[in-house]
Design a protein around this motif. Structure first.
Motif, PDB file in Angstrom:
ATOM      1  N   MET A 194       0.842  -1.188   0.000  1.00 30.10           N
ATOM      2  CA  MET A 194       0.000   0.000   0.000  1.00 30.10           C
ATOM      3  C   MET A 194       0.884   1.247   0.000  1.00 30.10           C
ATOM      4  N   ILE A 195       0.592   2.165  -0.924  1.00 34.90           N
ATOM      5  CA  ILE A 195       1.309   3.441  -0.996  1.00 34.90           C
ATOM      6  C   ILE A 195       0.293   4.522  -0.636  1.00 34.90           C
ATOM      7  N   THR A 196       0.477   5.130   0.522  1.00 29.73           N
ATOM      8  CA  THR A 196      -0.523   6.030   1.080  1.00 29.73           C
ATOM      9  C   THR A 196      -0.325   7.468   0.606  1.00 29.73           C
ATOM     10  N   GLY A 197      -1.269   8.315   0.999  1.00 22.56           N
ATOM     11  CA  GLY A 197      -1.095   9.748   0.873  1.00 22.56           C
ATOM     12  C   GLY A 197      -0.479  10.305   2.144  1.00 22.56           C
ATOM     13  N   PRO A 198      -0.366  11.631   2.258  1.00 22.43           N
ATOM     14  CA  PRO A 198       0.198  12.224   3.465  1.00 22.43           C
ATOM     15  C   PRO A 198      -0.617  11.856   4.713  1.00 22.43           C
ATOM     16  N   ASP A 199       0.070  11.544   5.789  1.00 27.18           N
ATOM     17  CA  ASP A 199      -0.587  11.103   7.012  1.00 27.18           C
ATOM     18  C   ASP A 199      -1.567  12.128   7.576  1.00 27.18           C
ATOM     19  N   ARG A 200      -1.331  13.427   7.318  1.00 29.24           N
ATOM     20  CA  ARG A 200      -2.144  14.473   7.942  1.00 29.24           C
ATOM     21  C   ARG A 200      -3.538  14.590   7.335  1.00 29.24           C
ATOM     22  N   PHE A 201      -3.792  13.937   6.225  1.00 31.32           N
ATOM     23  CA  PHE A 201      -5.089  14.053   5.567  1.00 31.32           C
ATOM     24  C   PHE A 201      -6.040  12.967   6.055  1.00 31.32           C
ATOM     25  N   GLY A 202      -7.267  13.378   6.325  1.00 31.95           N
ATOM     26  CA  GLY A 202      -8.269  12.416   6.760  1.00 31.95           C
ATOM     27  C   GLY A 202      -8.524  11.328   5.736  1.00 31.95           C
ATOM     28  N   CYS A 203      -8.472  11.686   4.447  1.00 24.96           N
ATOM     29  CA  CYS A 203      -8.736  10.671   3.418  1.00 24.96           C
ATOM     30  C   CYS A 203      -7.673   9.587   3.430  1.00 24.96           C
ATOM     31  N   THR A 204      -6.424   9.950   3.755  1.00 24.28           N
ATOM     32  CA  THR A 204      -5.358   8.951   3.838  1.00 24.28           C
ATOM     33  C   THR A 204      -5.679   7.930   4.920  1.00 24.28           C
ATOM     34  N   GLN A 205      -6.071   8.421   6.090  1.00 23.69           N
ATOM     35  CA  GLN A 205      -6.375   7.520   7.193  1.00 23.69           C
ATOM     36  C   GLN A 205      -7.567   6.626   6.870  1.00 23.69           C
ATOM     37  N   GLN A 206      -8.582   7.196   6.228  1.00 19.68           N
ATOM     38  CA  GLN A 206      -9.756   6.399   5.885  1.00 19.68           C
ATOM     39  C   GLN A 206      -9.429   5.336   4.840  1.00 19.68           C
ATOM     40  N   ARG A 207      -8.649   5.699   3.835  1.00 20.15           N
ATOM     41  CA  ARG A 207      -8.306   4.729   2.795  1.00 20.15           C
ATOM     42  C   ARG A 207      -7.411   3.624   3.355  1.00 20.15           C
ATOM     43  N   LEU A 208      -6.481   4.013   4.207  1.00 21.14           N
ATOM     44  CA  LEU A 208      -5.602   3.022   4.829  1.00 21.14           C
ATOM     45  C   LEU A 208      -6.426   2.040   5.660  1.00 21.14           C
ATOM     46  N   ARG A 217       4.763  -3.481   4.413  1.00 19.54           N
ATOM     47  CA  ARG A 217       4.044  -3.368   3.148  1.00 19.54           C
ATOM     48  C   ARG A 217       3.170  -2.104   3.101  1.00 19.54           C
ATOM     49  N   VAL A 218       3.524  -1.111   3.905  1.00 21.12           N
ATOM     50  CA  VAL A 218       2.864   0.206   3.855  1.00 21.12           C
ATOM     51  C   VAL A 218       3.944   1.267   3.655  1.00 21.12           C
ATOM     52  N   ARG A 219       3.854   2.024   2.581  1.00 20.61           N
ATOM     53  CA  ARG A 219       4.817   3.077   2.267  1.00 20.61           C
ATOM     54  C   ARG A 219       4.090   4.411   2.209  1.00 20.61           C
ATOM     55  N   THR A 220       4.604   5.402   2.924  1.00 21.94           N
ATOM     56  CA  THR A 220       3.978   6.724   2.941  1.00 21.94           C
ATOM     57  C   THR A 220       4.371   7.506   1.697  1.00 21.94           C
ATOM     58  N   GLY A 221       3.379   8.055   1.004  1.00 25.56           N
ATOM     59  CA  GLY A 221       3.625   8.847  -0.189  1.00 25.56           C
ATOM     60  C   GLY A 221       3.037  10.236  -0.066  1.00 25.56           C
ATOM     61  N   ASP A 222       2.945  10.921  -1.205  1.00 25.36           N
ATOM     62  CA  ASP A 222       2.426  12.293  -1.181  1.00 25.36           C
ATOM     63  C   ASP A 222       1.507  12.580  -2.376  1.00 25.36           C
ATOM     64  N   PHE A 223       0.875  11.523  -2.881  1.00 21.70           N
ATOM     65  CA  PHE A 223      -0.072  11.642  -3.991  1.00 21.70           C
ATOM     66  C   PHE A 223       0.604  12.009  -5.319  1.00 21.70           C
ATOM     67  N   ALA A 274      -2.448   2.054  -4.459  1.00 25.12           N
ATOM     68  CA  ALA A 274      -1.974   3.417  -4.247  1.00 25.12           C
ATOM     69  C   ALA A 274      -3.164   4.313  -3.928  1.00 25.12           C
ATOM     70  N   HIS A 275      -2.968   5.282  -3.059  1.00 22.71           N
ATOM     71  CA  HIS A 275      -4.065   6.116  -2.574  1.00 22.71           C
ATOM     72  C   HIS A 275      -4.550   7.158  -3.562  1.00 22.71           C
ATOM     73  N   ASN A 276      -3.888   7.262  -4.694  1.00 27.83           N
ATOM     74  CA  ASN A 276      -4.461   8.049  -5.794  1.00 27.83           C
ATOM     75  C   ASN A 276      -3.892   7.514  -7.110  1.00 27.83           C
ATOM     76  N   ASP A 277      -4.489   7.953  -8.204  1.00 28.43           N
ATOM     77  CA  ASP A 277      -4.107   7.413  -9.505  1.00 28.43           C
ATOM     78  C   ASP A 277      -2.696   7.811  -9.914  1.00 28.43           C
ATOM     79  N   LEU A 278      -2.284   9.032  -9.593  1.00 25.73           N
ATOM     80  CA  LEU A 278      -0.923   9.430  -9.976  1.00 25.73           C
ATOM     81  C   LEU A 278       0.111   8.512  -9.340  1.00 25.73           C
ATOM     82  N   ALA A 279      -0.065   8.217  -8.054  1.00 25.26           N
ATOM     83  CA  ALA A 279       0.874   7.311  -7.385  1.00 25.26           C
ATOM     84  C   ALA A 279       0.806   5.915  -7.999  1.00 25.26           C
ATOM     85  N   ALA A 280      -0.390   5.480  -8.376  1.00 28.23           N
ATOM     86  CA  ALA A 280      -0.534   4.168  -9.008  1.00 28.23           C
ATOM     87  C   ALA A 280       0.175   4.127 -10.354  1.00 28.23           C
TER      88      ALA A 280
END
Length: 333
Positions: free
Chosen positions: A183-197, A215-221, A245-251
């Motif tokens: 899993m490649i997440t978005g920034p931790d400070r965003f609520g959507c990141t926490q919900q998707r994770l 198997r969890v890597r922090t990203g920035d979208f 990935a937490h958004n399409d660009l990261a994917a």
């Protein structure tokens, strides 16, 4: 010479006051008279002064929209949804970005003070939520298009199902036999990141395949973060057969890194994104993704604001439009 209200009145054989009442929707008028005036307005191509009509109606018939930047790949879909509603109701849109930081916000604040628009749609530039909430508390009608699940209840908002959307991505991967996702997440400070994770991890845990920290890597979208997450996992020997990935660009970045490292998509590693930006259908292979209802969110926000102008209270709880899952060739052969 420009067409004037006097020209319309003369052609329709009515007074200028009658023409003004037709334009402003005020006063009791015989319908046949009103129809004749509207026909003459159409025939002559008369365009009333927006300022004059606004003064007569007590509002500008312009809606402001504040967004972080027009370069975000999905933002055009949201704006188009709002514009579709506003133009149908003959409202204008005054668009503000935050490209220049504080200077942009000063210019926006000047337009707020000048009462240049009747209400505001917001995709929050980071760090401005308290300011927007203050404007709303002082009487400016505001609707937040809450792409990051940041709303606290102070501002009417339109959001989507980040938790359930991520869960749908997990269930799809499980259905095709992928039990070791990265899993490649978005920034931790965003609520959507926490919900998707949480949504994704919960579905895997319930299926008996809990996701370990490696198997969890922090990203920035960004695409770069998606590629970096995959490269780091490969270099450290992490065993994975899918990427969420937490958004399409990261994917898209993740797919590029996989292909560069000799991995086949989806045969070796399946890849799923989140957003369903227009580019997602045109990657190689086309990207499976969670479809965010971006245009629908823009439409709903605009409808809520225009409804408020007509007397319908703004919603006192978030309006939630559900995500859907879009399978494509990055997961399904």
């Amino acid at each position: 010479m420009p067409i004037t209200i006097a020209d319309v009145a003369a052609r329709a054989k009515v007074s200028k006051t009658t023409v003004s009442r037709v334009l402003n929707g005020k006063g009791e008028l015989d319908e046949s008279t009103a129809a004749r005036v509207r026909a003459v307005i159409e025939e002559l191509g008369y365009v009333p002064s927006a300022r004059a009509v606004g003064l007569a109606r007590g509002r500008t018939r312009v809606v402001g929209m504040l967004v972080p930047s027009l370069t975000w790949p999905w933002i055009g879909e949201v704006i188009q949804g709002a514009v579709d509603v506003l133009e149908t109701e003959r409202y204008g849109l005054l668009l503000f970005t935050c490209n220049r930081g504080e200077e942009s916000m000063r210019q926006f604040g000047a337009q707020v003070s000048a009462k240049s628009f009747d209400g505001l749609l917001v995709i929050e530039p980071e760090g401005t939520l308290d300011y927007i909430a203050t404007l709303h508390a002082r009487g400016l009608p505001v609707v937040l298009i809450d792409d990051r699940h940041q709303a606290s209840g102070q501002i009417p908002s339109i959001g989507t199902t980040n938790h359930d959307g991520a869960g749908s991505a997990a269930r799809h991967l499980l259905e095709i036999g992928r039990t070791r996702p990265l899993m490649i997440t978005g920034p931790d400070r965003f609520g959507c990141t926490q919900q998707r994770l949480t949504g994704f991890a919960t579905a895997y845990a319930e299926a008996g395949h809990p996701i370990t920290d490696d198997r969890v890597r922090t990203g920035d979208f960004t695409a770069a973060a998606g590629a970096a997450g995959v490269r780091a996992a490969l270099e450290s020997g992490v065993d994975f057969d899918a990427v969420f990935a937490h958004n399409d660009l990261a994917a898209i970045g993740a797919m590029r890194a996989l292909l560069d490292n000799g991995k086949r998509v989806p045969q070796d590693v399946a890849v799923v994104g989140f957003d369903d930006i227009p580019t997602a259908a045109h990657t190689q292979p086309p990207l499976s993704t969670v479809h965010q209802p971006l245009r629908e969110m823009g439409e709903a926000a605009a409808r809520a604001l225009l409804g408020h102008f007509e007397g319908t209270p703004l919603p006192n709880r978030p309006t939630v439009i559900p995500t859907t899952f879009t399978p494509r060739a990055s997961t399904v052969l």
